[in-house]
Design a protein around this motif. Structure first.
Motif, short mmCIF file in Angstrom:
data_model
loop_
_atom_site.label_atom_id
_atom_site.label_comp_id
_atom_site.label_asym_id
_atom_site.label_seq_id
_atom_site.Cartn_x
_atom_site.Cartn_y
_atom_site.Cartn_z
N LEU A 127 0.83 -1.21 0.00
CA LEU A 127 0.00 0.00 0.00
C LEU A 127 0.86 1.26 0.00
N LYS A 128 1.92 1.25 0.78
CA LYS A 128 2.82 2.40 0.84
C LYS A 128 3.45 2.66 -0.52
N GLN A 129 3.88 1.60 -1.20
CA GLN A 129 4.49 1.74 -2.53
C GLN A 129 3.48 2.28 -3.54
N LEU A 130 2.27 1.74 -3.55
CA LEU A 130 1.26 2.20 -4.50
C LEU A 130 0.84 3.64 -4.21
N ASN A 131 0.73 4.00 -2.93
CA ASN A 131 0.40 5.38 -2.58
C ASN A 131 1.49 6.35 -3.02
N ALA A 132 2.75 5.93 -2.90
CA ALA A 132 3.86 6.77 -3.36
C ALA A 132 3.77 6.99 -4.87
N GLU A 133 3.38 5.96 -5.61
CA GLU A 133 3.21 6.10 -7.05
C GLU A 133 2.09 7.09 -7.37
N LEU A 134 0.98 7.02 -6.63
CA LEU A 134 -0.12 7.95 -6.85
C LEU A 134 0.30 9.39 -6.59
N VAL A 135 1.02 9.60 -5.51
CA VAL A 135 1.49 10.95 -5.18
C VAL A 135 2.43 11.46 -6.26
N LYS A 136 3.31 10.61 -6.74
CA LYS A 136 4.25 11.00 -7.80
C LYS A 136 3.51 11.40 -9.08
N GLU A 137 2.36 10.76 -9.33
CA GLU A 137 1.55 11.08 -10.50
C GLU A 137 0.65 12.30 -10.28
N GLY A 138 0.68 12.85 -9.06
CA GLY A 138 -0.07 14.07 -8.78
C GLY A 138 -1.42 13.85 -8.13
N TYR A 139 -1.72 12.63 -7.70
CA TYR A 139 -2.99 12.34 -7.05
C TYR A 139 -2.86 12.47 -5.54
N VAL A 140 -3.98 12.60 -4.88
CA VAL A 140 -4.02 12.60 -3.42
C VAL A 140 -4.12 11.16 -2.97
N ALA A 141 -3.27 10.75 -2.05
CA ALA A 141 -3.27 9.39 -1.55
C ALA A 141 -3.76 9.36 -0.11
N VAL A 142 -4.54 8.36 0.22
CA VAL A 142 -5.02 8.16 1.58
C VAL A 142 -4.17 7.07 2.21
N ARG A 143 -3.51 7.39 3.29
CA ARG A 143 -2.61 6.45 3.95
C ARG A 143 -3.37 5.18 4.37
N GLY A 144 -2.83 4.04 3.99
CA GLY A 144 -3.42 2.76 4.37
C GLY A 144 -4.56 2.29 3.50
N LYS A 145 -4.84 3.03 2.41
CA LYS A 145 -5.91 2.65 1.49
C LYS A 145 -5.47 2.92 0.06
N ILE A 146 -6.08 2.20 -0.87
CA ILE A 146 -5.76 2.39 -2.28
C ILE A 146 -7.07 2.26 -3.08
N PRO A 147 -7.28 3.10 -4.08
CA PRO A 147 -8.49 2.97 -4.89
C PRO A 147 -8.51 1.62 -5.62
N ARG A 148 -9.64 0.93 -5.55
CA ARG A 148 -9.77 -0.39 -6.16
C ARG A 148 -9.46 -0.38 -7.68
N PRO A 149 -9.92 0.61 -8.45
CA PRO A 149 -9.58 0.61 -9.88
C PRO A 149 -8.07 0.71 -10.14
#
Length: 63
Positions: free
Chosen positions: A27-49
């Motif tokens: 989850l931490k790795q995927l959230n870091a990818e989202l932040v790098k792409e400019g999205y808002v990430a929620v710690r401990g959660k990831i969008p299902r899509p």
């Protein structure tokens, strides 16, 4: 039955059959990818899509 839009650590553990610490690491790795792409990430959660795209190559909803 409606599934939640956001996946939690328990969902990741069940989906991949990994322990809690590994699920949090993923989850931490995927959230870091989202932040790098400019999205808002929620710690401990990831969008299902996003999860489905990363692990299955496409969203299951599109299939």
């Amino acid at each position: 039955m409606r599934t939640n839009y956001m996946m939690t650590v328990d969902d990741v553990m069940e989906e991949l059959g990994v322990k809690r610490s590994k699920a949090y690491s993923i989850l931490k790795q995927l959230n870091a990818e989202l932040v790098k792409e400019g999205y808002v990430a929620v710690r401990g959660k990831i969008p299902r899509p996003y999860w489905e795209t990363k692990f299955y190559g496409c969203s299951q909803r599109a299939v």
